[in-house]
Design a protein around this motif. Structure first.
Motif, PDB file in Angstrom:
ATOM      1  N   TYR A   1       0.835  -1.280  -0.352  1.00  0.00           N
ATOM      2  CA  TYR A   1      -0.028   0.375  -0.158  1.00  0.00           C
ATOM      3  C   TYR A   1       1.290   1.268  -0.015  1.00  0.00           C
ATOM      4  N   LYS A   2       0.529   2.101  -1.113  1.00  0.00           N
ATOM      5  CA  LYS A   2       2.018   3.355  -1.129  1.00  0.00           C
ATOM      6  C   LYS A   2       1.275   4.383  -0.306  1.00  0.00           C
ATOM      7  N   ILE A   3       1.978   5.419   0.127  1.00  0.00           N
ATOM      8  CA  ILE A   3       1.669   6.425   0.839  1.00  0.00           C
ATOM      9  C   ILE A   3       2.194   7.633   0.643  1.00  0.00           C
ATOM     10  N   SER A   4       1.138   7.869   0.171  1.00  0.00           N
ATOM     11  CA  SER A   4       2.419   9.674  -0.520  1.00  0.00           C
ATOM     12  C   SER A   4       1.773  10.843   1.052  1.00  0.00           C
ATOM     13  N   THR A   5       3.893  11.948   0.461  1.00  0.00           N
ATOM     14  CA  THR A   5       3.501  12.253   1.523  1.00  0.00           C
ATOM     15  C   THR A   5       4.594  13.719   0.618  1.00  0.00           C
ATOM     16  N   VAL A   6       4.532  14.517   1.097  1.00  0.00           N
ATOM     17  CA  VAL A   6       5.783  15.207   0.586  1.00  0.00           C
ATOM     18  C   VAL A   6       6.992  15.508   0.533  1.00  0.00           C
ATOM     19  N   VAL A   7       7.403  15.608   2.276  1.00  0.00           N
ATOM     20  CA  VAL A   7       8.730  15.741   2.488  1.00  0.00           C
ATOM     21  C   VAL A   7       8.902  14.283   3.237  1.00  0.00           C
ATOM     22  N   PRO A   8      10.182  13.851   3.356  1.00  0.00           N
ATOM     23  CA  PRO A   8      10.483  12.741   3.668  1.00  0.00           C
ATOM     24  C   PRO A   8      11.452  12.758   5.236  1.00  0.00           C
ATOM     25  N   ALA A   9      12.040  11.760   6.293  1.00  0.00           N
ATOM     26  CA  ALA A   9      12.106  11.417   7.329  1.00  0.00           C
ATOM     27  C   ALA A   9      13.161  12.303   6.889  1.00  0.00           C
ATOM     28  N   PRO A  10      14.327  13.040   7.534  1.00  0.00           N
ATOM     29  CA  PRO A  10      13.948  13.465   9.164  1.00  0.00           C
ATOM     30  C   PRO A  10      13.165  14.315   9.218  1.00  0.00           C
ATOM     31  N   PHE A  11      12.494  15.623   8.670  1.00  0.00           N
ATOM     32  CA  PHE A  11      11.150  16.448   8.483  1.00  0.00           C
ATOM     33  C   PHE A  11      10.456  14.942   9.676  1.00  0.00           C
ATOM     34  N   PRO A  12       9.559  16.062  10.196  1.00  0.00           N
ATOM     35  CA  PRO A  12       8.340  15.756  10.434  1.00  0.00           C
ATOM     36  C   PRO A  12       7.524  15.131  10.500  1.00  0.00           C
TER      37      PRO A  12
ATOM     38  N   ALA B   1      16.169  21.780   6.138  1.00  0.00           N
ATOM     39  CA  ALA B   1      16.272  21.988   4.329  1.00  0.00           C
ATOM     40  C   ALA B   1      17.741  23.058   3.824  1.00  0.00           C
ATOM     41  N   LYS B   2      18.022  23.468   5.265  1.00  0.00           N
ATOM     42  CA  LYS B   2      19.861  24.378   5.009  1.00  0.00           C
ATOM     43  C   LYS B   2      18.852  25.877   4.770  1.00  0.00           C
ATOM     44  N   MET B   3      17.857  26.431   4.945  1.00  0.00           N
ATOM     45  CA  MET B   3      16.997  27.609   3.972  1.00  0.00           C
ATOM     46  C   MET B   3      18.120  28.458   4.057  1.00  0.00           C
ATOM     47  N   HIS B   4      19.365  28.717   5.385  1.00  0.00           N
ATOM     48  CA  HIS B   4      20.507  29.010   5.926  1.00  0.00           C
ATOM     49  C   HIS B   4      21.000  29.709   4.328  1.00  0.00           C
ATOM     50  N   GLU B   5      21.333  28.864   3.699  1.00  0.00           N
ATOM     51  CA  GLU B   5      22.710  28.092   2.869  1.00  0.00           C
ATOM     52  C   GLU B   5      22.439  28.933   1.994  1.00  0.00           C
ATOM     53  N   ILE B   6      21.162  29.341   1.258  1.00  0.00           N
ATOM     54  CA  ILE B   6      20.524  29.914   0.058  1.00  0.00           C
ATOM     55  C   ILE B   6      19.575  31.271   0.402  1.00  0.00           C
TER      56      ILE B   6
ATOM     57  N   GLN C   1      10.728  32.885   1.785  1.00  0.00           N
ATOM     58  CA  GLN C   1       9.421  31.748   1.820  1.00  0.00           C
ATOM     59  C   GLN C   1       8.577  31.846   3.595  1.00  0.00           C
ATOM     60  N   GLU C   2       7.792  30.761   3.687  1.00  0.00           N
ATOM     61  CA  GLU C   2       7.504  30.851   4.742  1.00  0.00           C
ATOM     62  C   GLU C   2       7.143  29.487   4.817  1.00  0.00           C
ATOM     63  N   ASN C   3       7.604  28.408   6.150  1.00  0.00           N
ATOM     64  CA  ASN C   3       7.248  27.635   6.419  1.00  0.00           C
ATOM     65  C   ASN C   3       7.514  27.373   7.782  1.00  0.00           C
ATOM     66  N   PRO C   4       7.598  25.883   8.086  1.00  0.00           N
ATOM     67  CA  PRO C   4       7.503  25.682  10.083  1.00  0.00           C
ATOM     68  C   PRO C   4       9.384  25.828   9.892  1.00  0.00           C
ATOM     69  N   LEU C   5       9.854  25.936  11.455  1.00  0.00           N
ATOM     70  CA  LEU C   5      11.389  26.330  11.686  1.00  0.00           C
ATOM     71  C   LEU C   5      12.063  24.338  11.228  1.00  0.00           C
ATOM     72  N   SER C   6      10.961  23.774  11.444  1.00  0.00           N
ATOM     73  CA  SER C   6      11.938  22.249  11.056  1.00  0.00           C
ATOM     74  C   SER C   6      12.400  22.242   9.951  1.00  0.00           C
ATOM     75  N   VAL C   7      11.395  22.830   8.644  1.00  0.00           N
ATOM     76  CA  VAL C   7      11.883  22.258   7.360  1.00  0.00           C
ATOM     77  C   VAL C   7      12.891  23.612   6.934  1.00  0.00           C
ATOM     78  N   PHE C   8      12.879  24.601   7.346  1.00  0.00           N
ATOM     79  CA  PHE C   8      14.191  25.909   7.047  1.00  0.00           C
ATOM     80  C   PHE C   8      15.455  25.190   7.799  1.00  0.00           C
ATOM     81  N   THR C   9      14.738  24.334   9.242  1.00  0.00           N
ATOM     82  CA  THR C   9      16.239  23.967   9.265  1.00  0.00           C
ATOM     83  C   THR C   9      16.876  22.894   8.587  1.00  0.00           C
TER      84      THR C   9
END
Length: 337
Positions: free
Chosen positions: A28-39, A219-224, A209-217
């Motif tokens: 059974y296939k589960i769809s998500t947008v982002v993988p672990a280690p994102f919450p 995805a290393k948004m500070h590097e871009i 952009q706007e995103n949760p803090l976990s995504v920011f960290t």
């Protein structure tokens, strides 16, 4: 002989009437947008793991992140699940809102001032109402997880007032409500998928952009170039565990109970991870971002109120579009929390 023949026929009839485990899919296939280690990904992986353990492998579930089951278009996930193109999803209320207008509730600007507000909505009458609407639309909702409050960042300057957003090119998700909110604040919103967002930020095609803090960290948004981050808690993004209705009906009652409880347990894990370092006096997640060289702005109540005031027109307009009854139910639940 006649007795034996009747017994054999009765046995065959009984076997035919039973929902056989052998008829379950191999996967059974589960769809998500982002993988672990994102919450988000952690919650989905935990769901699959728990179901596999608790059914002794009768139900095998596998996570497909990156919205790959819908060719990267996360806003088509709900429709694909409803039609049976995908079996299951841990999906964003934002991404499903184009098909289920009531899910725009969580994206009303500045509706939910704190985590207790999120919980009182998802775990109370509002959550029950939303789940009933989802059932009417061909999926079986099972439980909640969390992507977190969405905070705003950019590469140009700190954001403390609505004026600071004026003219900024901002990546937003594919929801008209987000477009309206940022337009009201004077920004220039551009809707694009998460897959397209990082390249656009890297090249400077968009400023922020706007995103949760976990995504920011993670995805290393500070590097871009995203070196200015404002914590404004303007909307949150609860996640929903759901199964296509035909798939759900194919499970035995015992397996339905297992899959549902596993979703509840996995959701609790996902919520804990999403809030780690952000609640209970623990601000380590914020300090982690500061240590990356990012200027983190924590708004005063007066500064935050200026953003609330600037988006009241959007709130009022979308209250009518979502449905005044469910919005007022949410407002009452939050007021009485």
């Amino acid at each position: 002989m006649r007795i034996l023949k009747v017994a054999l026929l009765a046995g065959l009839a009984a076997l035919t009437a039973m929902p056989a485990a052998a008829e379950y899919k191999e996967e059974y296939k589960i769809s998500t947008v982002v993988p672990a280690p994102f919450p988000w990904g952690i919650a989905a992986e935990k769901w699959a793991e728990l179901v596999g353990e608790r059914t002794d492998g009768r139900i095998k579930m596998k996570v497909y992140p990156g919205a790959q089951l819908v060719s990267g278009d996360q806003t088509k996930e709900f429709t694909a699940m409803r039609r049976g193109i995908i079996d299951m999803a841990v999906g964003s209320t934002i991404n499903w809102s184009p098909q289920i207008k009531e899910l725009n509730l969580f994206s009303l600007p500045f509706l939910m001032p704190d985590y207790e507000s999120i919980d009182v909505l998802t775990q109370g009458p509002v959550g029950e109402k939303l789940f009933a609407i989802l059932r009417e639309n061909g999926v079986e909702p099972l439980g909640w997880a969390e992507n977190g409050y969405r905070e705003v960042s950019n590469s140009k300057h700190p954001i403390r007032t609505p004026d600071d957003l004026k003219g900024l090119k901002m990546r937003v998700v594919g929801s008209p409500l987000f477009n309206d909110t940022f337009t009201a604040l004077g920004a220039n919103p551009t809707q694009m998928s998460w897959a397209d967002a990082k390249p656009a930020l890297t090249t400077g095609a968009v400023d922020g952009q706007e995103n949760p803090l976990s995504v920011f960290t993670i995805a290393k948004m500070h590097e871009i170039g995203q070196t200015n981050l404002t914590l404004w808690h303007y909307v949150a993004d609860p996640l929903i565990f759901a199964v296509n209705q035909d798939v759900w009906n194919s499970f035995s009652p015992e397996d339905q109970a297992i899959v549902r409880q596993a979703a509840l347990d996995a959701g609790a894990v996902g919520i804990e991870v999403a809030r780690k370092g952000l609640t209970g006096g623990d601000n380590s997640a914020i300090e982690e971002v500061r240590a990356l060289g990012v200027e983190v702005i924590e708004l005063t109540p007066e500064e935050r109120q200026a953003f609330v005031d600037a988006t009241r027109g959007v709130y009022a307009d979308w209250k009518e579009k979502i449905g005044p009854e469910i919005v007022e139910m949410a407002e009452e639940s939050i007021a009485n929390r």
